[in-house]
Scaffold this active site. Structure first.
Site, PDB file in Angstrom:
ATOM      1  N   ASP A 181       0.792  -1.214  -0.056  1.00 52.59           N
ATOM      2  CA  ASP A 181      -0.039  -0.019   0.088  1.00 52.59           C
ATOM      3  C   ASP A 181       0.960   1.327   0.054  1.00 52.59           C
ATOM      4  OD1 ASP A 181       1.043  -0.393   2.654  1.00 52.59           O
ATOM      5  OD2 ASP A 181      -0.909  -0.807   3.586  1.00 52.59           O
ATOM      6  N   ASN A 210      -6.990  -2.809  14.245  1.00 53.04           N
ATOM      7  CA  ASN A 210      -8.377  -3.079  14.337  1.00 53.04           C
ATOM      8  C   ASN A 210      -8.618  -4.104  13.211  1.00 53.04           C
ATOM      9  OD1 ASN A 210      -7.635  -1.961  11.783  1.00 53.04           O
ATOM     10  ND2 ASN A 210      -9.283  -0.251  11.798  1.00 53.04           N
ATOM     11  N   HIS A 261      -6.896  -4.426  10.418  1.00 50.64           N
ATOM     12  CA  HIS A 261      -6.674  -4.376   8.988  1.00 50.64           C
ATOM     13  C   HIS A 261      -5.575  -5.194   8.476  1.00 50.64           C
ATOM     14  CE1 HIS A 261      -4.594  -0.487  10.023  1.00 50.64           C
ATOM     15  NE2 HIS A 261      -3.740  -1.120   8.977  1.00 50.64           N
ATOM     16  N   GLU A 316      -9.550  -1.929   5.533  1.00 50.30           N
ATOM     17  CA  GLU A 316     -10.253  -1.561   6.867  1.00 50.30           C
ATOM     18  C   GLU A 316     -11.453  -2.280   6.904  1.00 50.30           C
ATOM     19  OE1 GLU A 316      -8.646   0.143   8.747  1.00 50.30           O
ATOM     20  OE2 GLU A 316      -8.140   2.329   8.263  1.00 50.30           O
TER      21      GLU A 316
END
Ligand code: GLP
Length: 246
Positions: A67, A137, A139, A144
Site C-alpha cells: 500500500d 483494528n 486491517h 479496513e
C-alpha cells in the site's frame, strides 16, 4: 494455519527474516509482497544484515508493497516508498527497477492507477510470498473493517483508528492522509503463501478474534483462516489471547 509464538519481538524479527531469506534461497527469482509499519522494521534490519553477510541476495527478487498513501508521489518523508528505501531497499542488493509500490499521485485517475498495479503483479507471475502486518483494528494492507473480501487493488478511506495509530510517524494526526491505495483482500488471498507478523499486547485481542473467531469482514485479517498456506509469527504478548480462546 501455522502459528509460531516467540518469547520476544526480537525473536519474531529474526525468525521472520530467516524464513524470508530461506524462501529466497530456495527460489532466487521469487516475487515477494512487503508491508510497512513498525512491525516489520526489525525483520528488515535483519534481512539487510544477512545481505551484507552474503547469506541471501535480492539481485533477482521482485517485490510489491501492499500500500501507499493516496495523493503522495513517493518523495514525501512519510511515504511508504521512502520508508521502504530507508528501512530496506537502500541497504540490500535489489536493483531499483525490481521493487514496486502502488501509487496514486494527485490528478491521476484512481481506477487506472489501481489497474496498473494489479496488472504489474499479474505480469510478474503473481506473488509467491506475501509478508503482512496487522493493524490495531485487524486491517491488512489498508483493507479496513467492512472491506469486501474479493476486492483487488483499490483506493480506500482510512478509519480514525488507523489514522490515530499511524500518527506516530507524522508531526500531528491532522497530517495523516485520509486515503490510500492498497492491494485488496482478493489480491492478498491470491498470493501463493503468506506470513503475518504480529507483535505487542495491544494486538492480543484482535489477533485472537482474527485467528479463532468467525471469518468476518469486520475483522479483515480473519479471512486468512481461509488461506491454505499461512503462517503467523507472533510474540507471546500478541499471542496471549490465543491460548485463552482455544
Ligand atoms: C499500516 C499499514 C499496514 C500495517 C499496519 C500495522 O496501517 N498499512 O500494512 O500492517 O499499519 O502497523 P504497525 O506494524 O505499525 O502496527
Amino acid at each position: 494455519m501455522n502459528i509460531r509464538i516467540f518469547e520476544s519481538e526480537r525473536e519474531v524479527d529474526l525468525a521472520a527474516a530467516q524464513y524470508v531469506a530461506g524462501r529466497i534461497n530456495e527460489k532466487p527469482d521469487m516475487v515477494l509482497g512487503l508491508p510497512t509499519g513498525g512491525t516489520p522494521e526489525g525483520m528488515y534490519a535483519n534481512l539487510a544484515k544477512m545481505v551484507a553477510e552474503k547469506k541471501v541476495s535480492f539481485k533477482t527478487v521482485t517485490t510489491f508493497n501492499l500500500d501507499e498513501y493516496a495523493y503522495y508521489d513517493g518523495t514525501e518523508p512519510q511515504s511508504y516508498r521512502v520508508f521502504m528505501k530507508d528501512r530496506l531497499f537502500d541497504h540490500i542488493d535489489i536493483p531499483n527497477t525490481s521493487y514496486h509500490l502502488p501509487s496514486l499521485p494527485k490528478g491521476r485517475d484512481a481506477q487506472a492507477c489501481c489497474l496498473d498495479y494489479e496488472n504489474a503483479i499479474k505480469a510478474a507471475g503473481g506473488i509467491d510470498l506475501m509478508v503482512l502486518g496487522m493493524g490495531g483494528n485487524g486491517h491488512i494492507g489498508f483493507n479496513e473493517p467492512g472491506t469486501p473480501f474479493g476486492i483487488g487493488v483499490h483506493k480506500t478511506e482510512l478509519t480514525e483508528k488507523t489514522r490515530s495509530d499511524n500518527s506516530r510517524f507524522f508531526a500531528s494526526e491532522a497530517d495523516v492522509p485520509t486515503a490510500a491505495i492498497t492491494m485488496g483482500i482478493g489480491s492478498i488471498m491470491r498470493c501463493r503463501s503468506i506470513i503475518m507478523l504480529v507483535k505487542g499486547a495491544a494486538k492480543a485481542d484482535v489477533l485472537a478474534m482474527a485467528l479463532s473467531g468467525p471469518v468476518t469482514q469486520a475483522i479483515p485479517a480473519s479471512v486468512l483462516q481461509l488461506h491454505p498456506f499461512i503462517t503467523v509469527f507472533a510474540d507471546s504478548a500478541a499471542a496471549a489471547g490465543l491460548a485463552a480462546r482455544r
